[in-house]
Write an enzyme that holds these catalytic residues in place. Structure first.
Site, PDB file in Angstrom:
ATOM      1  N   CYS A   1      -0.584  -4.360   7.901  1.00  0.00           N
ATOM      2  CA  CYS A   1      -0.919  -3.794   8.730  1.00  0.00           C
ATOM      3  C   CYS A   1      -0.490  -3.521   9.451  1.00  0.00           C
ATOM      4  O   CYS A   1       0.166  -3.666  10.417  1.00  0.00           O
ATOM      5  CB  CYS A   1      -1.878  -2.321   8.963  1.00  0.00           C
ATOM      6  SG  CYS A   1      -3.001  -1.782   7.139  1.00  0.00           S
TER       7      CYS A   1
ATOM      8  N   CYS B   1       0.438  -1.134   0.227  1.00  0.00           N
ATOM      9  CA  CYS B   1       0.228  -0.064   0.245  1.00  0.00           C
ATOM     10  C   CYS B   1       0.252   1.544  -0.297  1.00  0.00           C
ATOM     11  O   CYS B   1       0.674   2.315  -0.469  1.00  0.00           O
ATOM     12  CB  CYS B   1      -1.080   0.798   0.670  1.00  0.00           C
ATOM     13  SG  CYS B   1      -0.361  -0.344   2.627  1.00  0.00           S
TER      14      CYS B   1
END
Lengths: 220, 138
Positions: free
Chosen positions: B107, B37
């Site tokens: 994440c 990302c």
């Protein structure tokens, strides 16, 4: 060998066979592909597979034309874009783009060694610094202030990023040619290194693309 | 996709945002990124050299809400732990605590990486100062 879209004896539309997108168009899995002939093939097949042409056909044929058209569109969209095409090939070769970081973490955890970062540290530093500048700029904007030095800094960074982005695409195309050579000469031993380099280039590009997007938003 | 309450809480009130002097011998810095990302996360720890306990932790993350929440939580968790205990923190525990959906698992991976990288940096500094300490003893 091109995938079969129509029956060779009766000419009727066939269900899509599970082939890769390159084969769907009758291409070998080469990366430096001729986008003009891709487009030509796409339009030629679109004209013959379009569901509207099968409005009067039996339900089976209608379903097949729908499936074929849908695969045709996916294949075309994927192959015409240089980045998507490269990512697609990496997936075909068993590289899971979304899982690489997690896999490296699991390896580091198991061995107790420091994880090899998927993105090089120098680029990370640059990304971090620029993000700090952008945040500062955002804070100043809120206060209605304007720091010309900061804007100049960001402008310079933007140019450097654009240069990097172009250089990465250039490098990627070099790897495409190397890859295609291994298809011609059958030297499979050369492939893992080329795949790894392409993966690295795509990872760097992801960062730079996101950063350029943020910079452009910030200076607007 | 909607964020869990815990993610929103950490996102709105991130704990331990900031930075420490990365040249300090007691401070370990981890700078990591997720290529999926384009997020980038910096996590720093301050370690007591006598006890190896992490006395303070700071982070700064540029990324989505889940990345910010994961790193915020990571700083909370490492504080008060020894470096060896902190190395036991797994991304799956962060996923569980924050109820991260599958698309945001990377994440939590990033947060675990950041902890490991910060500890790795601190250990490297410790080893670099060791030979000098031995020499003074001799």
């Amino acid at each position: 060998m091109r995938a079969v879209h129509f029956c060779s004896s009766c000419g009727k539309v066939q269900p899509p066979v599970p082939v890769d997108y390159f084969m769907f168009f009758g291409f070998t899995a080469k990366l430096d592909l001729d986008t003009a002939s891709l487009e030509k093939e796409f339009y030629a097949l679109s004209r013959r597979l379009h569901p509207d042409l099968f409005a009067q056909a039996n339900p089976e044929e209608r379903a097949f034309s729908l499936e074929q058209s849908s695969m045709l569109n996916d294949a075309y969209r994927t192959l015409k874009d240089p980045i998507k095409r490269t990512e697609y090939l990496l997936r075909l070769e068993g590289i899971e783009l979304e899982e690489q970081s997690k896999q490296a973490t699991e390896k580091a955890r198991a061995t107790g060694e420091l994880k090899k970062q998927v993105v090089p540290p120098d680029l990370l530093e640059e990304v971090f610094e620029l993000n700090m500048h952008l945040e500062e700029l955002g804070a100043q904007k809120k206060l209605g202030e304007d720091d010309p030095a900061l804007l100049e800094e960001i402008g310079k960074a933007k140019l450097s990023l654009e240069e990097k982005h172009d250089a990465l695409l250039h490098d990627l195309k070099t790897e495409w040619k190397k890859w295609d050579e291994t298809i011609d000469n059958g030297r499979e031993v050369d492939r893992p290194k080329i795949l790894a380099t392409m993966l690295d280039l795509l990872n760097r590009r992801n960062y730079i693309r996101n950063l350029l997007r943020d910079v452009n938003e910030a200076v607007e | 996709m909607s964020y869990s309450d815990k993610v929103i809480d950490h996102y709105n009130n991130p704990r331990n945002v900031g930075s420490m002097d990365k040249s300090s011998a007691d401070v370990g810095t981890g700078l990591v990124g997720a290529p999926e990302c384009g997020d980038v996360m910096k996590l720093q720890i301050k370690v007591n050299p006598q006890t190896n306990v992490i006395e303070d932790a700071k982070f700064k993350t540029f990324g989505c809400g889940s990345a910010i929440a994961s790193s915020s939580l990571a700083t909370e968790w490492v504080k008060g732990k020894t470096v060896d205990q902190a190395l036991e923190i797994k991304n799956t525990e962060i996923v569980k605590e924050l109820a991260l959906p599958p698309v945001k698992i990377h994440c939590s991976v990033l947060a675990e990486d950041a902890i490991r990288a910060a500890i790795g940096d601190w250990k490297k500094k410790q080893e670099a100062t060791k030979p000098a300490a031995v020499q003074t003893v001799q």
